[in-house]
Design a protein around this motif. Structure first.
Motif, mmCIF file in Angstrom:
data_model
loop_
_atom_site.group_PDB
_atom_site.id
_atom_site.type_symbol
_atom_site.label_atom_id
_atom_site.label_comp_id
_atom_site.label_asym_id
_atom_site.label_seq_id
_atom_site.Cartn_x
_atom_site.Cartn_y
_atom_site.Cartn_z
ATOM 1 N N THR A 76 4.693 3.130 -6.387
ATOM 2 C CA THR A 76 4.474 2.243 -7.529
ATOM 3 C C THR A 76 3.374 2.765 -8.432
ATOM 4 N N ASN A 77 2.263 3.112 -7.823
ATOM 5 C CA ASN A 77 1.107 3.671 -8.519
ATOM 6 C C ASN A 77 0.713 4.951 -7.785
ATOM 7 N N PRO A 78 0.761 6.117 -8.443
ATOM 8 C CA PRO A 78 0.480 7.380 -7.754
ATOM 9 C C PRO A 78 -0.936 7.497 -7.213
ATOM 10 N N GLU A 79 -1.824 6.585 -7.637
ATOM 11 C CA GLU A 79 -3.218 6.635 -7.211
ATOM 12 C C GLU A 79 -3.591 5.463 -6.309
ATOM 13 N N ALA A 80 -2.597 4.781 -5.748
ATOM 14 C CA ALA A 80 -2.901 3.607 -4.927
ATOM 15 C C ALA A 80 -1.712 3.275 -4.030
ATOM 16 N N LEU A 81 -1.982 2.457 -3.014
ATOM 17 C CA LEU A 81 -0.943 1.997 -2.092
ATOM 18 C C LEU A 81 -0.835 0.482 -2.154
ATOM 19 N N SER A 82 0.384 -0.009 -2.197
ATOM 20 C CA SER A 82 0.619 -1.445 -2.089
ATOM 21 C C SER A 82 0.695 -1.815 -0.615
ATOM 22 N N SER A 83 0.723 -3.088 -0.317
ATOM 23 C CA SER A 83 0.836 -3.538 1.072
ATOM 24 C C SER A 83 2.122 -3.016 1.705
ATOM 25 N N LYS A 84 3.215 -3.076 0.967
ATOM 26 C CA LYS A 84 4.496 -2.595 1.474
ATOM 27 C C LYS A 84 4.456 -1.099 1.740
ATOM 28 N N GLU A 85 3.874 -0.346 0.824
ATOM 29 C CA GLU A 85 3.793 1.114 0.986
ATOM 30 C C GLU A 85 2.891 1.481 2.152
ATOM 31 N N LEU A 86 1.846 0.704 2.368
ATOM 32 C CA LEU A 86 0.955 0.937 3.500
ATOM 33 C C LEU A 86 1.711 0.753 4.816
ATOM 34 N N LYS A 87 2.513 -0.300 4.890
ATOM 35 C CA LYS A 87 3.302 -0.535 6.101
ATOM 36 C C LYS A 87 4.309 0.585 6.322
ATOM 37 N N GLU A 88 4.909 1.083 5.232
ATOM 38 C CA GLU A 88 5.854 2.191 5.344
ATOM 39 C C GLU A 88 5.164 3.453 5.855
ATOM 40 N N MET A 89 3.933 3.684 5.396
ATOM 41 C CA MET A 89 3.177 4.844 5.854
ATOM 42 C C MET A 89 2.859 4.741 7.347
ATOM 43 N N LEU A 90 2.429 3.564 7.783
ATOM 44 C CA LEU A 90 2.114 3.358 9.192
ATOM 45 C C LEU A 90 3.342 3.562 10.070
ATOM 46 N N GLU A 91 4.480 3.092 9.581
ATOM 47 C CA GLU A 91 5.719 3.267 10.335
ATOM 48 C C GLU A 91 6.091 4.748 10.420
ATOM 49 N N ALA A 92 5.887 5.463 9.323
ATOM 50 C CA ALA A 92 6.211 6.896 9.294
ATOM 51 C C ALA A 92 5.281 7.701 10.194
ATOM 52 N N ASN A 93 4.028 7.282 10.300
ATOM 53 C CA ASN A 93 3.051 8.006 11.123
ATOM 54 C C ASN A 93 3.168 7.671 12.605
ATOM 55 N N GLY A 94 3.834 6.573 12.920
ATOM 56 C CA GLY A 94 3.925 6.142 14.307
ATOM 57 C C GLY A 94 4.624 7.150 15.192
ATOM 58 N N GLU A 95 4.021 7.449 16.321
ATOM 59 C CA GLU A 95 4.598 8.387 17.283
ATOM 60 C C GLU A 95 5.312 7.620 18.387
#
Length: 275
Positions: free
Chosen positions: A201-220
C-alpha cells in the motif's frame, strides 16, 4: 566473456549506500577483484574497510564482518552485476560505541548499564516507554524467561533470570526477519526486503494486514516458539509505533533495531507527564 581484470576497483557508481548510514565520506570501503579461478568457477574479492573503522559492507547481500576479508562469488557467463552495499554503524553514545545493533536494541532495558538485564529492569523499561503495568510484567517474565538461559554464561538463571547483553546474539529465535545476523549485526538487504516484499500500500510503511502477511511468510515449520515470539515482538512494535492511519513506518522500524525508538518513546512519555 572474460573475467574482470585484476585489481578492478568498484568506484562510487558501483557502491550502493544505505541512506544516511554512509553520509560520512570516510565510509568508503574498497572492493577489489584480484583473481578469477576458472576451474572452481568463482570470482574472488579483496575487501578493505580499514579507512572507516566503523563500517561494514555486503556483497550480494552477504555481510562481511571484518575490515579485510576475502569473498567468493560464482562466475557467470557475463561479468557479474556488482551488488555492493556499504554502510556505517550508527554512532551511539560513548558507552555504546562498541555495541552491535542487537546489543543496542536491548541495552535500553539495562537500566543501570552494568551489562546485565534483570527481570525488574525489563519491567522498568517497558513502563518507561508507556506500557501498562500488566503488559510490562508479562513481557518481563516472558522475555527474561526465554533469553536468560540462552545468554547466561553458565551460571544458573534462577531466581532473577538475568539477560547478559554481550551474549544477546545467542538468544535469536527462528521465524524472524533475518535483519539481525547471527552476531547481532544489522543486515541492510534483509531490512529492505521487508518493504520490497510486503509494503504494497505504502512502499515506506506496513499496514496491519501486511505485517500479518510478513509474519506468516517468515514462519518456519514446527517452530511454534519462534512464531509466537515474532508475533509478540511485532505486535508490540505496531501498537507502539503505528501512525493515525494504522501504518508502521520504515524509519520507526529501523529505529527499533538499534534501540533508538525506545529512548524516543521514553522522552515523549516524560514530556507528557511534565505537562
Amino acid at each position: 566473456m572474460p573475467c574482470p581484470k585484476a585489481n578492478t576497483r568498484l568506484d562510487a557508481d558501483n557502491i550502493s549506500q544505505h541512506g544516511s548510514r554512509c553520509s560520512n565520506p570516510r565510509c568508503n570501503p574498497v572492493i577489489d577483484t584480484f583473481t578469477c579461478n576458472i576451474l572452481s568457477g568463482n570470482y574472488r574479492f579483496k575487501a578493505d574497510a580499514s579507512n572507516s573503522p566503523r563500517s561494514l559492507f555486503a556483497i550480494d547481500g552477504v555481510v562481511l564482518s571484518s575490515q579485510r576479508q576475502d569473498f567468493s562469488l560464482p562466475c557467470k557467463n557475463n561479468p557479474p552485476d556488482w551488488k555492493v552495499t556499504a554502510f556505517c554503524l550508527v554512532p551511539g553514545s560513548e558507552g555504546e560505541a562498541d555495541l552491535t545493533p542487537l546489543q543496542k536494541h536491548v541495552a535500553f532495558f539495562d537500566r543501570n548499564s552494568d551489562g546485565v538485564i534483570y527481570t525488574s529492569e525489563t519491567y522498568q523499561g517497558f513502563r518507561a516507554i508507556g506500557c501498562g503495568a500488566a503488559l510490562s510484567a508479562a513481557s518481563a517474565v516472558f522475555i527474561n524467561g526465554f533469553l536468560s538461559p540462552k545468554t547466561n554464561p553458565g551460571e544458573s538463571p534462577f531466581p532473577y533470570f538475568p539477560i547478559y547483553v554481550k551474549n544477546i546474539h545467542k538468544g535469536k529465535h527462528g521465524s524472524d526477519s533475518g535483519v539481525y545476523d547471527t552476531e547481532g549485526r544489522f543486515v541492510v538487504c534483509k531490512f529492505e526486503e521487508i518493504f520490497q516484499k510486503h509494503a504494497k500500500t505504502n512502499p515506506e510503511a506496513l499496514s496491519s494486514k501486511e505485517l500479518k502477511e510478513m509474519l506468516e511468510a517468515n514462519g518456519e515449520p514446527n517452530d511454534s516458539k519462534g512464531r509466537f515470539a515474532s508475533r509478540a515482538e511485532w505486535q508490540l512494535l505496531y501498537n507502539l509505533g503505528k501512525d493515525k492511519e494504522g501504518f508502521l513506518h520504515k524509519d520507526t522500524i529501523e529505529a527499533v533495531y538499534d534501540g533508538s525508538l525506545f529512548h524516543k518513546l521514553e522522552k515523549e512519555k516524560q514530556s507528557s507527564v511534565k505537562k
